[in-house]
Design a protein around this motif. Structure first.
Motif, PDB file in Angstrom:
ATOM      1  N   GLY A 346      -7.832   5.070  13.977  1.00 51.44           N
ATOM      2  CA  GLY A 346      -7.378   4.340  15.161  1.00 51.44           C
ATOM      3  C   GLY A 346      -6.042   3.636  15.028  1.00 51.44           C
ATOM      4  O   GLY A 346      -5.621   2.932  15.931  1.00 51.44           O
ATOM      5  N   LYS A 347      -5.390   3.802  13.873  1.00 57.20           N
ATOM      6  CA  LYS A 347      -4.079   3.152  13.696  1.00 57.20           C
ATOM      7  C   LYS A 347      -3.061   4.210  13.266  1.00 57.20           C
ATOM      8  O   LYS A 347      -2.866   4.424  12.061  1.00 57.20           O
ATOM      9  N   PRO A 348      -2.443   4.874  14.225  1.00 54.79           N
ATOM     10  CA  PRO A 348      -1.534   5.971  13.889  1.00 54.79           C
ATOM     11  C   PRO A 348      -0.453   5.529  12.904  1.00 54.79           C
ATOM     12  O   PRO A 348       0.162   4.482  13.087  1.00 54.79           O
ATOM     13  N   GLY A 349      -0.266   6.309  11.868  1.00 51.11           N
ATOM     14  CA  GLY A 349       0.787   6.029  10.892  1.00 51.11           C
ATOM     15  C   GLY A 349       0.353   5.082   9.782  1.00 51.11           C
ATOM     16  O   GLY A 349       0.986   5.022   8.741  1.00 51.11           O
ATOM     17  N   ALA A 350      -0.728   4.307  10.010  1.00 48.49           N
ATOM     18  CA  ALA A 350      -1.154   3.354   8.980  1.00 48.49           C
ATOM     19  C   ALA A 350      -2.121   4.026   8.011  1.00 48.49           C
ATOM     20  O   ALA A 350      -2.745   5.032   8.341  1.00 48.49           O
ATOM     21  N   HIS A 351      -2.213   3.472   6.811  1.00 52.20           N
ATOM     22  CA  HIS A 351      -3.171   4.024   5.859  1.00 52.20           C
ATOM     23  C   HIS A 351      -3.908   2.924   5.119  1.00 52.20           C
ATOM     24  O   HIS A 351      -3.474   1.780   5.092  1.00 52.20           O
ATOM     25  N   MET A 352      -5.040   3.286   4.572  1.00 49.73           N
ATOM     26  CA  MET A 352      -5.849   2.385   3.761  1.00 49.73           C
ATOM     27  C   MET A 352      -6.165   3.096   2.448  1.00 49.73           C
ATOM     28  O   MET A 352      -5.803   4.253   2.278  1.00 49.73           O
ATOM     29  N   PHE A 353      -6.823   2.368   1.545  1.00 49.65           N
ATOM     30  CA  PHE A 353      -7.172   2.953   0.254  1.00 49.65           C
ATOM     31  C   PHE A 353      -8.667   2.872   0.012  1.00 49.65           C
ATOM     32  O   PHE A 353      -9.328   1.963   0.483  1.00 49.65           O
ATOM     33  N   ARG A 354      -9.177   3.824  -0.768  1.00 45.13           N
ATOM     34  CA  ARG A 354     -10.560   3.717  -1.228  1.00 45.13           C
ATOM     35  C   ARG A 354     -10.622   4.184  -2.688  1.00 45.13           C
ATOM     36  O   ARG A 354      -9.991   5.173  -3.052  1.00 45.13           O
TER      37      ARG A 354
END
Lengths: 401, 130
Positions: A346-354
Protein backbone atom coordinates in the motif's frame (compact mmCIF):
# COMPACT_ATOMS: atom_id res chain seq x y z
CA UNK A 1 44.96 -10.60 -8.07
CA UNK A 2 46.47 -11.73 -11.40
CA UNK A 3 45.25 -15.26 -10.85
CA UNK A 4 41.57 -14.23 -10.64
CA UNK A 5 39.41 -14.87 -13.68
CA UNK A 6 37.45 -12.00 -15.18
CA UNK A 7 34.25 -12.10 -17.22
CA UNK A 8 33.93 -10.14 -20.50
CA UNK A 9 31.89 -7.60 -18.50
CA UNK A 10 34.48 -6.69 -15.87
CA UNK A 11 35.09 -3.22 -17.33
CA UNK A 12 31.34 -2.56 -17.48
CA UNK A 13 30.96 -3.46 -13.80
CA UNK A 14 33.78 -1.15 -12.81
CA UNK A 15 32.38 1.65 -14.97
CA UNK A 16 29.09 1.20 -13.14
CA UNK A 17 30.71 1.72 -9.75
CA UNK A 18 30.63 -1.93 -8.73
CA UNK A 19 32.29 -3.12 -5.56
CA UNK A 20 34.31 -6.06 -6.86
CA UNK A 21 35.19 -9.13 -4.81
CA UNK A 22 36.80 -12.53 -5.28
CA UNK A 23 34.12 -15.20 -5.70
CA UNK A 24 34.87 -18.81 -6.63
CA UNK A 25 38.11 -17.77 -8.29
CA UNK A 26 36.47 -14.91 -10.22
CA UNK A 27 36.61 -11.14 -9.83
CA UNK A 28 32.90 -10.33 -9.55
CA UNK A 29 30.61 -7.41 -8.62
CA UNK A 30 29.05 -7.84 -5.19
CA UNK A 31 26.98 -4.70 -5.66
CA UNK A 32 26.76 -1.54 -7.74
CA UNK A 33 26.29 2.06 -6.56
CA UNK A 34 22.66 1.70 -5.47
CA UNK A 35 23.41 -1.18 -3.13
CA UNK A 36 22.01 -4.61 -2.39
CA UNK A 37 18.60 -3.45 -1.14
CA UNK A 38 17.87 -1.32 -4.21
CA UNK A 39 19.06 -4.11 -6.51
CA UNK A 40 16.90 -6.71 -4.76
CA UNK A 41 13.82 -4.49 -5.06
CA UNK A 42 14.59 -3.56 -8.68
CA UNK A 43 14.51 -7.25 -9.55
CA UNK A 44 11.21 -7.82 -7.74
CA UNK A 45 9.56 -4.68 -9.18
CA UNK A 46 11.07 -4.43 -12.67
CA UNK A 47 14.00 -6.36 -14.02
CA UNK A 48 17.45 -7.17 -12.68
CA UNK A 49 20.41 -7.96 -14.92
CA UNK A 50 23.10 -10.28 -13.54
CA UNK A 51 26.48 -11.26 -14.94
CA UNK A 52 26.64 -14.97 -14.16
CA UNK A 53 29.49 -15.74 -16.55
CA UNK A 54 31.42 -17.22 -13.63
CA UNK A 55 29.13 -20.27 -13.61
CA UNK A 56 30.82 -23.39 -14.99
CA UNK A 57 29.45 -24.56 -18.35
CA UNK A 58 30.18 -28.07 -19.62
CA UNK A 59 28.89 -29.37 -22.91
CA UNK A 60 28.24 -33.10 -23.07
CA UNK A 61 27.88 -34.80 -26.45
CA UNK A 62 28.66 -38.07 -28.21
CA UNK A 63 26.71 -41.28 -28.76
CA UNK A 64 26.81 -42.21 -25.06
CA UNK A 65 26.08 -38.77 -23.64
CA UNK A 66 22.68 -39.82 -22.30
CA UNK A 67 23.76 -43.05 -20.54
CA UNK A 68 26.64 -41.10 -19.02
CA UNK A 69 24.35 -38.32 -17.72
CA UNK A 70 21.93 -40.92 -16.36
CA UNK A 71 24.79 -42.43 -14.38
CA UNK A 72 26.49 -39.22 -13.20
CA UNK A 73 23.47 -37.03 -12.36
CA UNK A 74 20.40 -37.54 -10.17
CA UNK A 75 17.61 -36.41 -12.47
CA UNK A 76 16.16 -38.43 -15.35
CA UNK A 77 17.80 -36.95 -18.45
CA UNK A 78 15.98 -39.46 -20.67
CA UNK A 79 12.76 -37.47 -20.29
CA UNK A 80 14.45 -34.16 -21.15
CA UNK A 81 13.33 -33.16 -24.65
CA UNK A 82 15.05 -30.63 -26.87
CA UNK A 83 13.83 -27.22 -25.72
CA UNK A 84 13.77 -27.96 -22.01
CA UNK A 85 16.01 -27.77 -18.95
CA UNK A 86 15.98 -29.58 -15.61
CA UNK A 87 17.38 -29.03 -12.13
CA UNK A 88 19.74 -31.85 -11.14
CA UNK A 89 22.54 -32.82 -8.77
CA UNK A 90 25.97 -34.33 -9.14
CA UNK A 91 25.67 -36.92 -6.36
CA UNK A 92 28.28 -38.85 -4.42
CA UNK A 93 27.98 -42.52 -3.43
CA UNK A 94 26.64 -41.65 0.01
CA UNK A 95 23.74 -39.55 -1.31
CA UNK A 96 25.37 -36.19 -0.69
CA UNK A 97 25.82 -33.48 -3.32
CA UNK A 98 29.13 -32.88 -5.11
CA UNK A 99 27.23 -29.93 -6.61
CA UNK A 100 23.79 -28.86 -7.75
CA UNK A 101 23.42 -28.04 -11.43
CA UNK A 102 21.09 -27.28 -14.30
CA UNK A 103 21.00 -29.47 -17.39
CA UNK A 104 19.90 -27.72 -20.60
CA UNK A 105 19.02 -29.27 -23.93
CA UNK A 106 19.17 -26.56 -26.58
CA UNK A 107 19.96 -29.05 -29.34
CA UNK A 108 19.44 -32.74 -30.00
CA UNK A 109 23.11 -33.58 -30.20
CA UNK A 110 24.44 -31.86 -27.08
CA UNK A 111 23.55 -31.20 -23.45
CA UNK A 112 24.80 -28.26 -21.45
CA UNK A 113 25.45 -28.65 -17.73
CA UNK A 114 25.76 -25.42 -15.72
CA UNK A 115 27.50 -25.78 -12.36
CA UNK A 116 28.63 -23.53 -9.50
CA UNK A 117 31.75 -21.46 -10.18
CA UNK A 118 33.42 -22.52 -6.95
CA UNK A 119 32.92 -26.21 -7.79
CA UNK A 120 33.87 -26.12 -11.45
CA UNK A 121 37.25 -27.88 -11.10
CA UNK A 122 35.91 -30.46 -8.65
CA UNK A 123 32.87 -31.19 -10.84
CA UNK A 124 35.06 -31.48 -13.92
CA UNK A 125 37.31 -34.04 -12.22
CA UNK A 126 34.33 -36.00 -10.95
CA UNK A 127 32.57 -36.06 -14.34
CA UNK A 128 35.61 -36.80 -16.49
CA UNK A 129 36.56 -39.68 -14.18
CA UNK A 130 33.10 -41.20 -14.69
CA UNK A 131 32.96 -40.49 -18.44
CA UNK A 132 35.95 -42.71 -19.17
CA UNK A 133 33.91 -45.87 -18.65
CA UNK A 134 31.29 -44.82 -21.19
CA UNK A 135 33.41 -44.23 -24.31
CA UNK A 136 31.92 -41.91 -26.96
CA UNK A 137 31.24 -39.16 -24.47
CA UNK A 138 32.71 -35.79 -25.22
CA UNK A 139 32.96 -33.42 -22.28
CA UNK A 140 34.02 -29.88 -23.01
CA UNK A 141 34.50 -26.97 -20.63
CA UNK A 142 32.89 -24.13 -22.60
CA UNK A 143 32.95 -21.63 -19.73
CA UNK A 144 35.32 -19.18 -21.41
CA UNK A 145 33.66 -19.30 -24.85
CA UNK A 146 30.47 -17.62 -23.80
CA UNK A 147 29.20 -15.09 -21.32
CA UNK A 148 26.11 -15.85 -19.28
CA UNK A 149 23.59 -13.23 -18.26
CA UNK A 150 20.45 -13.54 -16.17
CA UNK A 151 17.53 -11.17 -16.70
CA UNK A 152 14.96 -11.64 -13.95
CA UNK A 153 11.77 -9.95 -12.84
CA UNK A 154 8.27 -8.91 -13.96
CA UNK A 155 9.58 -6.66 -16.77
CA UNK A 156 12.19 -9.13 -18.05
CA UNK A 157 10.13 -10.53 -20.90
CA UNK A 158 9.00 -7.21 -22.35
CA UNK A 159 12.59 -5.94 -22.20
CA UNK A 160 14.08 -9.04 -23.78
CA UNK A 161 11.55 -9.25 -26.59
CA UNK A 162 12.71 -5.83 -27.87
CA UNK A 163 16.17 -7.29 -28.57
CA UNK A 164 14.99 -10.28 -30.59
CA UNK A 165 16.18 -9.92 -34.18
CA UNK A 166 15.25 -13.40 -35.34
CA UNK A 167 13.21 -16.27 -33.90
CA UNK A 168 10.97 -16.20 -30.85
CA UNK A 169 11.56 -16.55 -27.13
CA UNK A 170 10.89 -20.02 -25.68
CA UNK A 171 7.26 -20.73 -24.74
CA UNK A 172 6.20 -19.09 -21.49
CA UNK A 173 6.73 -21.96 -19.11
CA UNK A 174 9.44 -22.55 -16.56
CA UNK A 175 12.49 -24.47 -17.86
CA UNK A 176 11.60 -23.91 -21.52
CA UNK A 177 14.70 -23.13 -23.60
CA UNK A 178 15.42 -22.12 -27.17
CA UNK A 179 17.82 -20.43 -29.54
CA UNK A 180 17.21 -16.95 -30.94
CA UNK A 181 19.16 -14.01 -32.28
CA UNK A 182 19.39 -10.99 -30.02
CA UNK A 183 20.76 -7.89 -31.81
CA UNK A 184 22.00 -10.42 -34.39
CA UNK A 185 24.06 -12.41 -31.88
CA UNK A 186 23.13 -16.10 -31.60
CA UNK A 187 21.88 -16.55 -28.02
CA UNK A 188 20.66 -19.61 -26.16
CA UNK A 189 17.74 -18.50 -23.97
CA UNK A 190 16.35 -20.40 -20.98
CA UNK A 191 13.39 -19.58 -18.77
CA UNK A 192 15.38 -20.40 -15.67
CA UNK A 193 16.82 -18.38 -12.83
CA UNK A 194 17.89 -18.17 -9.21
CA UNK A 195 15.67 -15.39 -7.90
CA UNK A 196 12.23 -16.95 -7.41
CA UNK A 197 10.82 -14.59 -10.03
CA UNK A 198 7.97 -16.12 -12.08
CA UNK A 199 9.41 -14.39 -15.16
CA UNK A 200 13.11 -14.67 -15.80
CA UNK A 201 15.68 -15.69 -18.35
CA UNK A 202 19.22 -16.93 -18.47
CA UNK A 203 21.13 -16.10 -21.64
CA UNK A 204 24.20 -17.77 -23.06
CA UNK A 205 25.77 -15.21 -25.34
CA UNK A 206 28.95 -15.24 -27.42
CA UNK A 207 31.71 -13.56 -25.40
CA UNK A 208 32.10 -10.87 -28.08
CA UNK A 209 28.41 -9.93 -27.77
CA UNK A 210 28.35 -9.68 -23.99
CA UNK A 211 29.05 -5.95 -23.66
CA UNK A 212 26.65 -4.89 -26.43
CA UNK A 213 23.80 -6.99 -25.03
CA UNK A 214 24.51 -5.94 -21.44
CA UNK A 215 24.45 -2.25 -22.34
CA UNK A 216 21.28 -2.56 -24.38
CA UNK A 217 19.42 -4.46 -21.67
CA UNK A 218 20.29 -1.69 -19.22
CA UNK A 219 19.15 0.96 -21.72
CA UNK A 220 15.86 -0.87 -22.01
CA UNK A 221 15.30 -0.51 -18.27
CA UNK A 222 16.99 -3.41 -16.48
CA UNK A 223 19.02 -2.63 -13.35
CA UNK A 224 22.45 -4.20 -12.85
CA UNK A 225 22.44 -6.58 -9.87
CA UNK A 226 25.48 -8.01 -8.10
CA UNK A 227 26.14 -11.16 -6.13
CA UNK A 228 24.93 -9.59 -2.87
CA UNK A 229 21.34 -9.22 -4.06
CA UNK A 230 21.60 -12.51 -5.95
CA UNK A 231 22.06 -14.07 -2.52
CA UNK A 232 19.18 -12.20 -0.80
CA UNK A 233 16.87 -12.98 -3.73
CA UNK A 234 17.61 -16.70 -3.70
CA UNK A 235 17.35 -16.78 0.10
CA UNK A 236 13.90 -15.16 0.00
CA UNK A 237 12.93 -17.69 -2.70
CA UNK A 238 14.19 -20.55 -0.48
CA UNK A 239 16.66 -21.75 -3.11
CA UNK A 240 19.70 -23.66 -1.85
CA UNK A 241 23.26 -22.41 -2.23
CA UNK A 242 25.99 -25.02 -2.38
CA UNK A 243 28.26 -24.63 0.65
CA UNK A 244 25.31 -23.51 2.78
CA UNK A 245 22.30 -25.73 2.09
CA UNK A 246 24.09 -28.41 0.08
CA UNK A 247 27.46 -30.08 0.49
CA UNK A 248 28.82 -30.05 4.03
CA UNK A 249 26.64 -28.87 6.92
CA UNK A 250 27.63 -26.60 9.83
CA UNK A 251 28.49 -29.77 11.81
CA UNK A 252 31.06 -30.81 9.21
CA UNK A 253 28.88 -33.72 8.10
CA UNK A 254 27.58 -34.22 4.54
CA UNK A 255 24.04 -32.93 3.99
CA UNK A 256 21.83 -35.67 2.50
CA UNK A 257 20.39 -34.48 -0.83
CA UNK A 258 16.85 -35.22 0.37
CA UNK A 259 17.30 -32.81 3.27
CA UNK A 260 16.69 -30.17 0.61
CA UNK A 261 13.01 -29.81 -0.37
CA UNK A 262 13.99 -29.24 -4.01
CA UNK A 263 15.46 -32.76 -4.14
CA UNK A 264 11.95 -33.82 -5.06
CA UNK A 265 12.45 -32.12 -8.44
CA UNK A 266 16.13 -32.96 -8.87
CA UNK A 267 16.24 -36.68 -8.09
CA UNK A 268 14.51 -39.38 -10.11
CA UNK A 269 14.16 -42.91 -8.80
CA UNK A 270 12.00 -43.95 -11.77
CA UNK A 271 12.81 -47.35 -13.31
CA UNK A 272 13.85 -45.61 -16.57
CA UNK A 273 16.58 -43.83 -14.64
CA UNK A 274 18.44 -47.12 -14.03
CA UNK A 275 21.31 -47.40 -11.58
CA UNK A 276 23.32 -44.26 -10.88
CA UNK A 277 25.83 -42.87 -8.42
CA UNK A 278 24.29 -42.74 -4.96
CA UNK A 279 21.02 -44.39 -5.97
CA UNK A 280 20.90 -46.80 -3.02
CA UNK A 281 21.55 -44.03 -0.48
CA UNK A 282 19.08 -41.70 -2.18
CA UNK A 283 16.39 -44.41 -2.18
CA UNK A 284 16.84 -44.78 1.58
CA UNK A 285 16.63 -40.99 2.05
CA UNK A 286 13.51 -40.83 -0.09
CA UNK A 287 11.82 -43.61 1.90
CA UNK A 288 12.73 -41.86 5.14
CA UNK A 289 11.30 -38.62 3.76
CA UNK A 290 8.01 -40.26 2.78
CA UNK A 291 7.72 -41.81 6.24
CA UNK A 292 8.54 -38.49 7.92
CA UNK A 293 5.83 -36.74 5.97
CA UNK A 294 3.41 -39.41 7.18
CA UNK A 295 4.50 -38.77 10.79
CA UNK A 296 6.62 -41.94 11.04
CA UNK A 297 10.07 -41.21 12.53
CA UNK A 298 11.38 -44.79 12.44
CA UNK A 299 13.90 -43.99 9.68
CA UNK A 300 15.18 -40.75 11.18
CA UNK A 301 18.81 -41.90 10.92
CA UNK A 302 18.59 -41.72 7.12
CA UNK A 303 17.37 -38.12 7.24
CA UNK A 304 17.96 -36.65 10.69
CA UNK A 305 17.63 -33.02 9.61
CA UNK A 306 15.85 -31.17 6.84
CA UNK A 307 16.13 -27.70 5.36
CA UNK A 308 13.36 -25.34 6.38
CA UNK A 309 12.48 -21.67 5.99
CA UNK A 310 12.39 -19.61 9.17
CA UNK A 311 10.79 -16.24 9.86
CA UNK A 312 12.29 -14.44 12.84
CA UNK A 313 9.60 -13.01 15.05
CA UNK A 314 11.43 -10.18 16.81
CA UNK A 315 14.39 -7.87 16.27
CA UNK A 316 17.68 -9.36 15.19
CA UNK A 317 19.27 -11.29 12.37
CA UNK A 318 20.35 -14.92 12.34
CA UNK A 319 23.43 -15.70 10.28
CA UNK A 320 24.80 -18.97 8.89
CA UNK A 321 26.09 -21.21 11.67
CA UNK A 322 23.81 -19.92 14.44
CA UNK A 323 22.55 -22.85 16.56
CA UNK A 324 18.82 -23.61 16.60
CA UNK A 325 16.99 -24.94 19.65
CA UNK A 326 13.58 -26.52 20.08
CA UNK A 327 12.22 -26.69 23.61
CA UNK A 328 15.76 -26.27 25.02
CA UNK A 329 17.21 -29.13 22.93
CA UNK A 330 19.74 -28.56 20.16
CA UNK A 331 17.77 -28.88 16.93
CA UNK A 332 20.17 -27.78 14.16
CA UNK A 333 21.75 -24.68 12.62
CA UNK A 334 20.97 -21.73 10.44
CA UNK A 335 22.52 -22.30 6.99
CA UNK A 336 21.80 -18.83 5.50
CA UNK A 337 20.16 -15.76 6.98
CA UNK A 338 19.90 -12.03 6.60
CA UNK A 339 17.50 -9.10 6.51
CA UNK A 340 15.55 -9.10 3.25
CA UNK A 341 13.72 -6.07 1.82
CA UNK A 342 10.21 -6.18 0.39
CA UNK A 343 7.86 -3.64 -1.14
CA UNK A 344 5.75 -2.09 1.63
CA UNK A 345 2.11 -3.01 1.00
CA UNK A 346 0.00 0.00 0.00
CA UNK A 347 2.97 2.37 -0.08
CA UNK A 348 4.26 2.64 -3.64
CA UNK A 349 8.04 2.97 -3.79
CA UNK A 350 8.52 2.31 -0.06
CA UNK A 351 10.09 -0.82 1.36
CA UNK A 352 10.37 -2.67 4.64
CA UNK A 353 12.63 -5.41 5.94
CA UNK A 354 12.09 -8.86 7.38
CA UNK A 355 14.71 -11.15 8.91
CA UNK A 356 14.65 -14.53 7.15
CA UNK A 357 16.71 -17.67 7.40
CA UNK A 358 17.13 -21.13 5.98
CA UNK A 359 18.07 -23.77 8.51
CA UNK A 360 18.95 -27.42 8.75
CA UNK A 361 16.79 -28.65 11.62
CA UNK A 362 15.50 -31.81 13.28
CA UNK A 363 13.26 -33.60 10.76
CA UNK A 364 10.54 -34.00 13.39
CA UNK A 365 9.83 -30.26 13.40
CA UNK A 366 6.75 -29.14 11.49
CA UNK A 367 5.48 -26.03 9.76
CA UNK A 368 4.41 -23.36 12.30
CA UNK A 369 6.58 -24.87 15.04
CA UNK A 370 8.50 -22.24 16.98
CA UNK A 371 12.23 -22.56 17.53
CA UNK A 372 14.89 -20.38 19.11
CA UNK A 373 18.07 -19.23 17.40
CA UNK A 374 21.10 -18.31 19.47
CA UNK A 375 22.66 -15.05 18.31
CA UNK A 376 25.48 -13.52 20.39
CA UNK A 377 24.30 -15.26 23.53
CA UNK A 378 20.66 -14.19 23.10
CA UNK A 379 17.78 -16.38 21.94
CA UNK A 380 15.67 -15.13 19.04
CA UNK A 381 12.29 -16.69 18.39
CA UNK A 382 11.57 -17.98 14.89
CA UNK A 383 8.80 -19.89 13.19
CA UNK A 384 8.98 -22.62 10.53
CA UNK A 385 7.10 -21.49 7.46
CA UNK A 386 6.32 -23.23 4.19
CA UNK A 387 7.97 -20.52 2.12
CA UNK A 388 8.85 -16.82 2.16
CA UNK A 389 7.87 -16.00 -1.41
CA UNK A 390 4.99 -16.96 -3.66
CA UNK A 391 6.26 -17.37 -7.22
CA UNK A 392 3.18 -18.95 -8.71
CA UNK A 393 1.37 -15.93 -10.12
CA UNK A 394 3.21 -14.13 -12.92
CA UNK A 395 4.32 -11.51 -13.51
CA UNK A 396 4.90 -10.64 -9.85
CA UNK A 397 6.25 -12.70 -7.00
CA UNK A 398 4.62 -11.94 -3.64
CA UNK A 399 6.28 -11.90 -0.24
CA UNK A 400 4.45 -14.15 2.22
CA UNK A 401 4.47 -12.16 5.44
CA UNK B 1 34.59 12.23 4.38
CA UNK B 2 36.75 12.58 7.49
CA UNK B 3 36.28 15.47 9.92
CA UNK B 4 39.37 17.33 11.11
CA UNK B 5 38.20 17.98 14.70
CA UNK B 6 37.45 14.35 15.63
CA UNK B 7 39.57 11.47 16.87
CA UNK B 8 39.35 8.01 15.34
CA UNK B 9 39.85 4.36 16.23
CA UNK B 10 41.49 1.78 13.99
CA UNK B 11 38.11 0.00 13.96
CA UNK B 12 36.39 2.98 12.27
CA UNK B 13 34.71 4.69 15.21
CA UNK B 14 34.93 8.47 15.64
CA UNK B 15 35.05 10.25 19.00
CA UNK B 16 34.48 13.82 20.09
CA UNK B 17 35.23 15.07 23.60
CA UNK B 18 32.45 17.30 24.97
CA UNK B 19 32.70 19.47 28.03
CA UNK B 20 32.48 17.59 31.32
CA UNK B 21 34.57 14.64 30.09
CA UNK B 22 31.88 13.15 27.90
CA UNK B 23 33.13 11.24 24.85
CA UNK B 24 30.56 11.07 22.06
CA UNK B 25 31.12 8.28 19.54
CA UNK B 26 29.74 6.94 16.29
CA UNK B 27 31.08 5.24 13.16
CA UNK B 28 32.84 6.94 10.30
CA UNK B 29 31.50 7.74 6.86
CA UNK B 30 34.05 5.26 5.47
CA UNK B 31 32.64 2.51 7.71
CA UNK B 32 29.10 3.33 6.56
CA UNK B 33 30.20 3.10 2.91
CA UNK B 34 31.93 -0.21 3.51
CA UNK B 35 28.96 -1.74 5.31
CA UNK B 36 26.46 -0.96 2.56
CA UNK B 37 22.76 -1.23 3.42
CA UNK B 38 22.51 -1.09 7.22
CA UNK B 39 19.62 -3.16 8.58
CA UNK B 40 20.24 -3.63 12.29
CA UNK B 41 21.88 -1.73 15.13
CA UNK B 42 22.32 -2.91 18.70
CA UNK B 43 23.46 -0.05 20.96
CA UNK B 44 24.84 -0.40 24.51
CA UNK B 45 22.61 0.12 27.54
CA UNK B 46 22.79 3.28 29.59
CA UNK B 47 24.99 2.60 32.61
CA UNK B 48 27.07 -0.02 30.80
CA UNK B 49 30.76 0.02 31.70
CA UNK B 50 32.74 -0.11 28.47
CA UNK B 51 36.40 -0.76 27.84
CA UNK B 52 38.59 0.63 25.11
CA UNK B 53 38.87 -1.88 22.24
CA UNK B 54 36.05 -4.09 23.55
CA UNK B 55 32.70 -4.58 21.77
CA UNK B 56 29.90 -2.30 22.93
CA UNK B 57 27.34 -3.03 20.25
CA UNK B 58 26.69 -4.60 16.88
CA UNK B 59 25.86 -3.18 13.50
CA UNK B 60 24.61 -5.35 10.66
CA UNK B 61 24.28 -4.78 6.96
CA UNK B 62 22.57 -7.15 4.54
CA UNK B 63 25.98 -8.72 3.99
CA UNK B 64 27.38 -9.14 7.48
CA UNK B 65 27.32 -8.46 11.21
CA UNK B 66 30.13 -6.31 12.58
CA UNK B 67 30.99 -5.51 16.20
CA UNK B 68 31.10 -1.89 17.32
CA UNK B 69 34.15 -1.33 19.53
CA UNK B 70 34.32 1.18 22.29
CA UNK B 71 37.04 3.67 21.43
CA UNK B 72 37.37 4.69 25.11
CA UNK B 73 37.00 3.31 28.62
CA UNK B 74 34.16 4.67 30.74
CA UNK B 75 30.44 4.50 31.44
CA UNK B 76 27.66 4.92 28.90
CA UNK B 77 25.46 7.82 30.02
CA UNK B 78 23.32 8.34 26.94
CA UNK B 79 22.54 6.47 23.71
CA UNK B 80 20.95 7.65 20.48
CA UNK B 81 18.09 5.14 20.75
CA UNK B 82 16.03 6.41 17.78
CA UNK B 83 19.01 5.61 15.53
CA UNK B 84 18.29 1.88 15.94
CA UNK B 85 15.22 2.43 13.75
CA UNK B 86 16.59 5.13 11.47
CA UNK B 87 19.46 3.83 9.39
CA UNK B 88 18.96 6.54 6.81
CA UNK B 89 20.09 9.17 9.29
CA UNK B 90 23.08 7.03 10.19
CA UNK B 91 24.01 6.66 6.53
CA UNK B 92 23.52 10.33 5.66
CA UNK B 93 24.93 12.01 8.73
CA UNK B 94 27.21 9.60 10.60
CA UNK B 95 29.22 12.37 12.32
CA UNK B 96 26.37 14.34 13.80
CA UNK B 97 22.76 13.07 13.89
CA UNK B 98 24.21 9.57 13.54
CA UNK B 99 26.02 9.65 16.91
CA UNK B 100 25.61 6.42 18.88
CA UNK B 101 26.68 6.73 22.50
CA UNK B 102 27.90 9.26 25.04
CA UNK B 103 30.49 7.82 27.41
CA UNK B 104 31.73 9.44 30.62
CA UNK B 105 35.52 9.20 30.65
CA UNK B 106 38.12 10.02 33.29
CA UNK B 107 39.57 12.95 31.34
CA UNK B 108 40.96 14.13 28.02
CA UNK B 109 43.71 11.52 28.31
CA UNK B 110 41.10 8.82 27.60
CA UNK B 111 41.31 9.86 23.92
CA UNK B 112 45.08 10.13 23.76
CA UNK B 113 45.64 6.77 22.09
CA UNK B 114 43.22 7.51 19.22
CA UNK B 115 44.16 8.48 15.67
CA UNK B 116 44.12 12.00 14.31
CA UNK B 117 42.07 12.75 11.19
CA UNK B 118 45.22 12.56 9.04
CA UNK B 119 46.26 9.23 10.55
CA UNK B 120 42.80 7.79 10.06
CA UNK B 121 42.70 9.03 6.48
CA UNK B 122 45.88 7.08 5.81
CA UNK B 123 44.42 3.95 7.41
CA UNK B 124 41.21 4.12 5.41
CA UNK B 125 43.07 4.71 2.15
CA UNK B 126 45.29 1.72 2.84
CA UNK B 127 42.27 -0.51 3.43
CA UNK B 128 40.44 0.70 0.35
CA UNK B 129 43.17 -0.59 -1.98
CA UNK B 130 42.29 -3.99 -3.43
Amino acid sequence: MESLLATPLKARHEAFGAKMVEFGGWWMPIQYREGIVAEHLATRRGAGLFDVSHMGRFSVSGANALPFLQHALTNDASILPVGRAQYTMIPDDAGGAVDDAYLYRFRKEAYLLVVNAANRAKDWDCLTALAGAFGHVELCDDSAKTAMLALQGPDSEKILVRLVSRGTLPEPRRNAVGEVRLLDFPVAVARTGYTGEPLGFELLVPAEGAVVLWDRLLEEGAAPVGLGARDTLRLEAGLPLYGHELGTGPDGQPIPIFACPLARFAVSLAPAKGDFIGRAALSRQREAQDLLLAGDFSRLTDLPRRLVSLTLEGQGIARAGAPVFHQESAAGWVTSGTMVPYAAPGKPGAHMFRPLALALVDSRLRENDTVEIEVRGKRLSARLVRRHLDSRTPPFSKPLL
Amino acid sequence: MILENLKYSKTHEWVRLDEGNFAVMGITDYAVQQLGDIVFLDLPKIGAKVTEGQPLGVIESVKAAVDLYSPVTGEVVEVNAPLANDFETLAKDPYSAGWMAKIRVAGADALKHLLSAAEYQKLAEGEAKP
